[in-house]
Design a protein around this motif. Structure first.
Motif, PDB file in Angstrom:
ATOM      1  N   ALA A 264       0.820  -1.210   0.000  1.00 59.17           N
ATOM      2  CA  ALA A 264       0.000   0.000   0.000  1.00 59.17           C
ATOM      3  C   ALA A 264       0.853   1.259   0.000  1.00 59.17           C
ATOM      4  O   ALA A 264       0.662   2.163  -0.824  1.00 59.17           O
ATOM      5  CB  ALA A 264      -0.929  -0.008   1.216  1.00 59.17           C
ATOM      6  N   GLU A 265       1.829   1.339   0.909  1.00 55.19           N
ATOM      7  CA  GLU A 265       2.576   2.584   1.087  1.00 55.19           C
ATOM      8  C   GLU A 265       3.607   2.827  -0.007  1.00 55.19           C
ATOM      9  O   GLU A 265       3.935   3.976  -0.302  1.00 55.19           O
ATOM     10  CB  GLU A 265       3.245   2.588   2.460  1.00 55.19           C
TER      11      GLU A 265
ATOM     12  N   LYS B 258      -2.444   5.168  -3.771  1.00 55.57           N
ATOM     13  CA  LYS B 258      -2.631   6.462  -3.124  1.00 55.57           C
ATOM     14  C   LYS B 258      -2.044   7.524  -4.053  1.00 55.57           C
ATOM     15  O   LYS B 258      -1.108   7.248  -4.819  1.00 55.57           O
ATOM     16  CB  LYS B 258      -1.927   6.506  -1.767  1.00 55.57           C
ATOM     17  N   PRO B 259      -2.557   8.740  -4.011  1.00 54.36           N
ATOM     18  CA  PRO B 259      -1.983   9.791  -4.868  1.00 54.36           C
ATOM     19  C   PRO B 259      -0.626  10.233  -4.367  1.00 54.36           C
ATOM     20  O   PRO B 259      -0.417  10.411  -3.163  1.00 54.36           O
ATOM     21  CB  PRO B 259      -3.013  10.927  -4.771  1.00 54.36           C
ATOM     22  N   GLY B 260       0.327  10.364  -5.278  1.00 52.85           N
ATOM     23  CA  GLY B 260       1.629  10.902  -4.918  1.00 52.85           C
ATOM     24  C   GLY B 260       1.575  12.421  -4.851  1.00 52.85           C
ATOM     25  O   GLY B 260       0.521  13.034  -5.079  1.00 52.85           O
TER      26      GLY B 260
ATOM     27  N   HIS C 219       0.364  17.185  -1.007  1.00 50.56           N
ATOM     28  CA  HIS C 219       0.507  15.797  -0.559  1.00 50.56           C
ATOM     29  C   HIS C 219      -0.859  15.270  -0.100  1.00 50.56           C
ATOM     30  O   HIS C 219      -1.111  15.104   1.097  1.00 50.56           O
ATOM     31  CB  HIS C 219       1.519  15.707   0.587  1.00 50.56           C
ATOM     32  N   PRO C 220      -1.753  14.990  -1.055  1.00 48.38           N
ATOM     33  CA  PRO C 220      -3.133  14.625  -0.680  1.00 48.38           C
ATOM     34  C   PRO C 220      -3.256  13.298   0.049  1.00 48.38           C
ATOM     35  O   PRO C 220      -4.261  13.059   0.712  1.00 48.38           O
ATOM     36  CB  PRO C 220      -3.857  14.580  -2.038  1.00 48.38           C
ATOM     37  N   ALA C 221      -2.245  12.421  -0.050  1.00 54.20           N
ATOM     38  CA  ALA C 221      -2.320  11.148   0.669  1.00 54.20           C
ATOM     39  C   ALA C 221      -2.141  11.334   2.171  1.00 54.20           C
ATOM     40  O   ALA C 221      -2.328  10.393   2.939  1.00 54.20           O
ATOM     41  CB  ALA C 221      -1.281  10.165   0.146  1.00 54.20           C
TER      42      ALA C 221
ATOM     43  N   CYS D 282       1.653   7.992 -10.277  1.00 49.87           N
ATOM     44  CA  CYS D 282       1.626   8.543  -8.918  1.00 49.87           C
ATOM     45  C   CYS D 282       1.351  10.041  -8.893  1.00 49.87           C
ATOM     46  O   CYS D 282       0.765  10.544  -7.932  1.00 49.87           O
ATOM     47  CB  CYS D 282       2.961   8.281  -8.226  1.00 49.87           C
ATOM     48  N   HIS D 283       1.813  10.754  -9.925  1.00 52.69           N
ATOM     49  CA  HIS D 283       1.794  12.217  -9.875  1.00 52.69           C
ATOM     50  C   HIS D 283       0.845  12.807 -10.903  1.00 52.69           C
ATOM     51  O   HIS D 283       0.630  12.231 -11.977  1.00 52.69           O
ATOM     52  CB  HIS D 283       3.194  12.775 -10.140  1.00 52.69           C
TER      53      HIS D 283
END
Length: 452
Positions: free
Chosen positions: A77-78, A98-100, A233-235, A292-293
């Protein structure tokens, strides 16, 4: 010792007519600055593997496979494996992507040299980073490709407000009192008031989340980031600390030590030909940076990669093999991390859906948000002994908690909050937080699985 993503010999190397210079990264310190920064948090011991705080906190090489598999799910996950390798639908809540960091405004936060250094070798520039390296040392086209991507990212600029006059001493006090040291390294020159006079100031035994890029930011850019880290950093791995503009400026002044990686001149010595933003845009998409970005632009989708269900855990090539090749993400995983990921991948492929008990799922989501760095739950977590004295008595999740300066246990949260009140506690901004340790703020999307 793990092989780093970009080996850095001390001398120029000529290969096939191409001139490669790999100079050792080091920091140039002025006389007064050297004395000032000797005990600074940026001088935390460097890490040689991708740092996931709660994995390092709970898992050891001698642990059995069943327990380490749970850690592997956390790493899947991370480290955002599902951003490129789709997770089976029943597993998405646990290990989905997760969003980067958002890259709008990247050119205002980091200049071209800083961006180039980071892309060239993330693990050298920011030891412990979760950002993988994508460029191999012996790929002669790598410097030109990096230059093109940097040219592309540098065009994204945003206006930065001028920060108020800052005071680094106030920033040091804030850093060590509002909760930053729950994850980051405390300064060796700061002694928390709650520590008895005859007690030794211990160094943390757990590795700290690296902050090595602080000096690559301008004071204005670092202040803006600290004021609202969730914007980029939305995550929510870096949550918001309810800072005022003045507090953010003071913190930036403390973290911005003046250390300059001036000796890293590879980009200039290579005398790279100018690249176009359009080529950088194409390479950004081709290397799957878009997984991711986001940059705010619509970019072409890269070719589909095998899903997690289709991967071979023991493959001789790919992310878990230690292969060094441009385009293969390289996290510099520790042997324990590699073992955990392979075990977790085998579990995902064996089970059509997770069979984790609700308590295990809750523990997984608490670990993803790093709640265990501050809080304990079901006998697990809480600040380690060396970090505990930095917490003060204003942090409460329950009105009558007697926490004696420590963050409260999460065991009774369900009896004191419904879903809406807990969401508000975790996501609402607080304009006038009380002195001392602060409960950080996360994005609603990041806490949604936790609330469930």
């Amino acid at each position: 010792m793990l092989v780093q993503n970009m080996p850095l010999p001390q001398e120029p190397v000529v290969r096939n007519g191409a001139f490669f210079v790999r100079l050792l990264l080091f920091v140039t310190l002025g006389g007064a600055a050297g004395a000032q920064t000797a005990a600074h948090p940026l001088n935390a011991p460097p890490l040689e593997h991708a740092h996931v705080y709660t994995f390092d906190q709970f898992y050891l090489p001698e642990d059995d496979d069943v327990f380490v598999t749970e850690g592997g799910l956390l790493l899947l996950a991370e480290l955002n494996c599902a951003a490129c390798h789709a997770a089976p639908k029943p597993w998405e809540d646990l290990i989905g992507p997760k969003p980067g960091p958002r890259l709008q405004g990247a050119g205002s936060r980091l200049d071209m040299d800083a961006l180039w250094r980071l892309l060239r070798s993330p693990q050298h520039r920011k030891p412990g980073t979760q950002m993988p390296g994508l460029f191999a040392a012996d790929d002669e086209s790598a410097p030109d490709q990096i230059e093109a991507i940097v040219t592309y990212l540098s065009q994204f600029k945003a206006a930065l407000p001028e920060p108020p006059p800052a005071n680094a001493e106030r920033g040091k006090q804030l850093y060590h009192s509002i909760g930053c040291v729950a994850c980051h390294e405390p300064g060796a020159d700061y002694r928390p008031a709650s520590l008895p006079p005859n007690a030794d100031l211990e160094s943390p035994s757990l590795a700290s989340v690296p902050i090595a890029l602080a000096d690559d930011y301008s004071l204005a850019a670092l202040t803006a980031f600290l004021l609202d880290p969730l914007a980029s950093h939305p995550a929510s791995r870096m949550p918001a600390q309810h800072l005022s503009s003045q507090e953010a400026a003071d913190l930036a002044a403390y973290l911005h030590t003046g250390q300059t990686p001036a000796a890293f001149q590879e980009r200039r010595i290579l005398n790279l030909p100018a690249q176009t933003a359009e080529r950088g845009r194409e390479l950004f998409a081709r290397h799957r940076c878009t997984a991711c970005h986001e940059t705010g632009e619509a970019l072409p989708s890269a070719a589909r990669l095998p899903s997690l269900s289709e991967l071979k855990p023991d493959a001789k090539t790919g992310c878990l093999s230690g292969e060094v090749r441009t385009g293969i993400p390289r996290h510099d995983l520790s042997p324990l991390q590699t073992r955990a990921l392979r075990l977790a991948l085998g579990l995902v492929q064996k089970q059509g859906a997770p069979r984790l008990e609700p308590a295990q799922q809750l523990s997984h989501h608490l670990a993803r948000l790093n709640c265990y760095a501050c809080h304990d739950h079901d006998g697990r977590g809480g600040p380690e002994i060396a970090r505990a004295p930095y917490f003060s008595s204003t942090l409460r999740l329950r009105p009558k908690d007697d926490i004696q300066g420590r963050p409260p246990s999460l065991d009774a949260v369900r009896s004191n909050h419904d879903k809406n009140s807990l969401r508000k506690r975790l996501t609402a901004a607080e304009e006038n937080p009380p002195p001392g340790t602060r409960m950080p703020r996360f994005t609603p999307e990041a806490v949604s699985p936790l609330l469930e």
